[in-house]
Design a protein around this motif. Structure first.
Motif, short mmCIF file in Angstrom:
data_model
loop_
_atom_site.label_atom_id
_atom_site.label_comp_id
_atom_site.label_asym_id
_atom_site.label_seq_id
_atom_site.Cartn_x
_atom_site.Cartn_y
_atom_site.Cartn_z
N SER A 124 0.83 -1.20 0.00
CA SER A 124 0.00 0.00 0.00
C SER A 124 0.87 1.25 0.00
N THR A 125 0.31 2.34 -0.45
CA THR A 125 1.05 3.60 -0.53
C THR A 125 0.25 4.71 0.15
N ALA A 126 0.96 5.74 0.55
CA ALA A 126 0.33 6.90 1.19
C ALA A 126 1.15 8.13 0.88
N PRO A 127 0.52 9.26 0.56
CA PRO A 127 1.28 10.48 0.28
C PRO A 127 1.90 11.04 1.54
N GLY A 128 2.94 11.86 1.36
CA GLY A 128 3.55 12.54 2.49
C GLY A 128 2.53 13.43 3.18
N PRO A 129 2.46 13.39 4.51
CA PRO A 129 1.37 14.11 5.20
C PRO A 129 1.58 15.61 5.33
N TYR A 130 2.79 16.12 5.10
CA TYR A 130 3.06 17.53 5.39
C TYR A 130 3.62 18.29 4.20
N ASP A 131 3.40 17.79 2.98
CA ASP A 131 4.00 18.42 1.81
C ASP A 131 3.62 19.89 1.70
N PRO A 132 4.60 20.76 1.46
CA PRO A 132 4.28 22.17 1.21
C PRO A 132 3.72 22.37 -0.19
N VAL A 133 3.33 23.58 -0.48
CA VAL A 133 2.85 23.93 -1.82
C VAL A 133 4.05 23.97 -2.77
N GLY A 134 3.86 23.49 -3.99
CA GLY A 134 4.94 23.50 -4.96
C GLY A 134 5.37 24.91 -5.33
N GLY A 135 6.68 25.05 -5.67
CA GLY A 135 7.19 26.34 -6.09
C GLY A 135 8.40 26.76 -5.29
N PRO A 136 8.81 28.01 -5.39
CA PRO A 136 9.99 28.49 -4.65
C PRO A 136 9.83 28.29 -3.16
N VAL A 137 10.95 27.94 -2.52
CA VAL A 137 10.94 27.73 -1.07
C VAL A 137 11.32 29.03 -0.38
N GLU A 138 10.49 29.44 0.57
CA GLU A 138 10.78 30.63 1.35
C GLU A 138 12.12 30.46 2.07
N PRO A 139 13.05 31.41 1.96
CA PRO A 139 14.35 31.27 2.61
C PRO A 139 14.22 30.97 4.10
N GLY A 140 14.95 29.96 4.54
CA GLY A 140 14.96 29.60 5.95
C GLY A 140 13.80 28.74 6.40
N ARG A 141 12.90 28.39 5.50
CA ARG A 141 11.71 27.62 5.89
C ARG A 141 12.10 26.28 6.52
N PHE A 142 12.96 25.52 5.83
CA PHE A 142 13.27 24.18 6.33
C PHE A 142 14.12 24.24 7.59
N TYR A 143 14.97 25.26 7.70
CA TYR A 143 15.73 25.44 8.95
C TYR A 143 14.76 25.62 10.11
N ARG A 144 13.78 26.49 9.95
CA ARG A 144 12.82 26.72 11.03
C ARG A 144 12.05 25.44 11.36
N GLU A 145 11.68 24.70 10.34
CA GLU A 145 10.92 23.47 10.57
C GLU A 145 11.74 22.46 11.37
N VAL A 146 13.03 22.34 11.07
CA VAL A 146 13.87 21.41 11.81
C VAL A 146 13.98 21.83 13.27
N THR A 147 14.10 23.13 13.53
CA THR A 147 14.18 23.58 14.92
C THR A 147 12.89 23.28 15.68
N GLN A 148 11.80 23.12 14.94
CA GLN A 148 10.50 22.81 15.56
C GLN A 148 10.13 21.33 15.44
N ASP A 149 11.10 20.52 14.94
CA ASP A 149 10.92 19.07 14.81
C ASP A 149 9.71 18.72 13.95
N ARG A 150 9.58 19.41 12.80
CA ARG A 150 8.44 19.13 11.93
C ARG A 150 8.81 19.37 10.46
N LEU A 151 9.95 18.86 10.03
CA LEU A 151 10.37 19.04 8.65
C LEU A 151 9.32 18.47 7.71
#
Length: 242
Positions: A124-151
């Motif tokens: 069975s398959t399942a999509p990623g539960p937290y995918d962002p919207v496609g397109g340019p990534v806001e600078p620092g977005r993934f850094y902030r997410e890692v600090t909040q344990d929710r990449l």
């Protein structure tokens, strides 16, 4: 021909799905002036993982003393002849169009990551539960997410210009989360993009590294995250851009 180099680390005993990974590579349709190569590095010197694959000029195999996935990937990078590189775990499967979409995105930005689909043992398959919207990534977005344990992305979908990866030193010498480390380092110095269409079947099984109890030993896991955040922060504070 222009080349995209696919980087894979593998160890003896973790190679049972390599054949499926290879078939998914063979089925990739690329733009007319592009080709792929597979830079495969064994974390060890048994030669058994490479022996499970056919002789194929597009497969560039190496092996060496065991040092972990980050070391193996960085060794594989030295053999990469492509102008762009893409990571692929040894137990995962590329979906149709994955490399073509990476190439298209990397014509606009320095790096990209993409959505993935979880593949469970029962098929069975399942999509990623937290995918962002496609397109340019806001600078620092993934850094902030890692600090909040929710990449919100799977960093093993990372693709980038090879020169950027080399300039960043390849995969940080950590016992895990080395793909996250490279993603945050790239994010600190260059613009990137998220591709909303899934690029990989991410196989979930009890033998994967992140499924083992020792991987999540609290002190070591905390040290890994601290190290990769420190590097990303130091790069941003230095003001260097690629």
């Amino acid at each position: 021909m222009r080349t995209i180099s696919v980087i894979t680390a593998v160890h003896n005993g973790g190679h049972q799905f390599l054949g499926e990974a290879y078939e998914s590579l063979r089925e990739q349709k690329l733009p007319g002036d592009w080709q792929w190569e597979w830079c495969l590095q064994e974390d060890g010197t048994s030669g058994i993982p490479a022996g499970s694959l056919p002789e194929e000029p597009r497969i560039r195999v190496g092996m060496g003393r065991r040092g972990g996935i980050a070391v193996a990937r960085t060794h594989a990078l030295t053999r990469a002849g492509g102008e762009v590189v893409r990571t692929l775990d040894a137990d995962d499967v590329l979906l149709p169009g994955a490399l073509e979409r990476d190439i298209e995105a990397l014509g606009r930005v320095a790096w990209c990551v993409s959505a993935c689909v979880d593949l469970h043992e029962d098929g069975s398959t399942a999509p990623g539960p937290y995918d962002p919207v496609g397109g340019p990534v806001e600078p620092g977005r993934f850094y902030r997410e890692v600090t909040q344990d929710r990449l919100s992305v799977q960093a093993m979908t990372f693709a980038a210009h090879r020169r950027l990866v080399v300039a960043l030193g390849g995969w940080q010498a950590l016992s895990g989360a080395e793909t996250v480390a490279l993603l945050l380092a790239a994010e600190a110095v260059a613009p990137g993009e998220f591709i909303a269409e899934p690029s990989v079947l991410y196989r979930k099984h009890p033998r994967q590294t992140t499924a083992s109890g020792p991987y999540w030993e609290p002190a070591e896991a905390a040290t890994r995250i601290s190290a990769l955040l420190q590097r990303a922060r130091a790069l941003r504070e230095a003001g260097w851009t690629w």
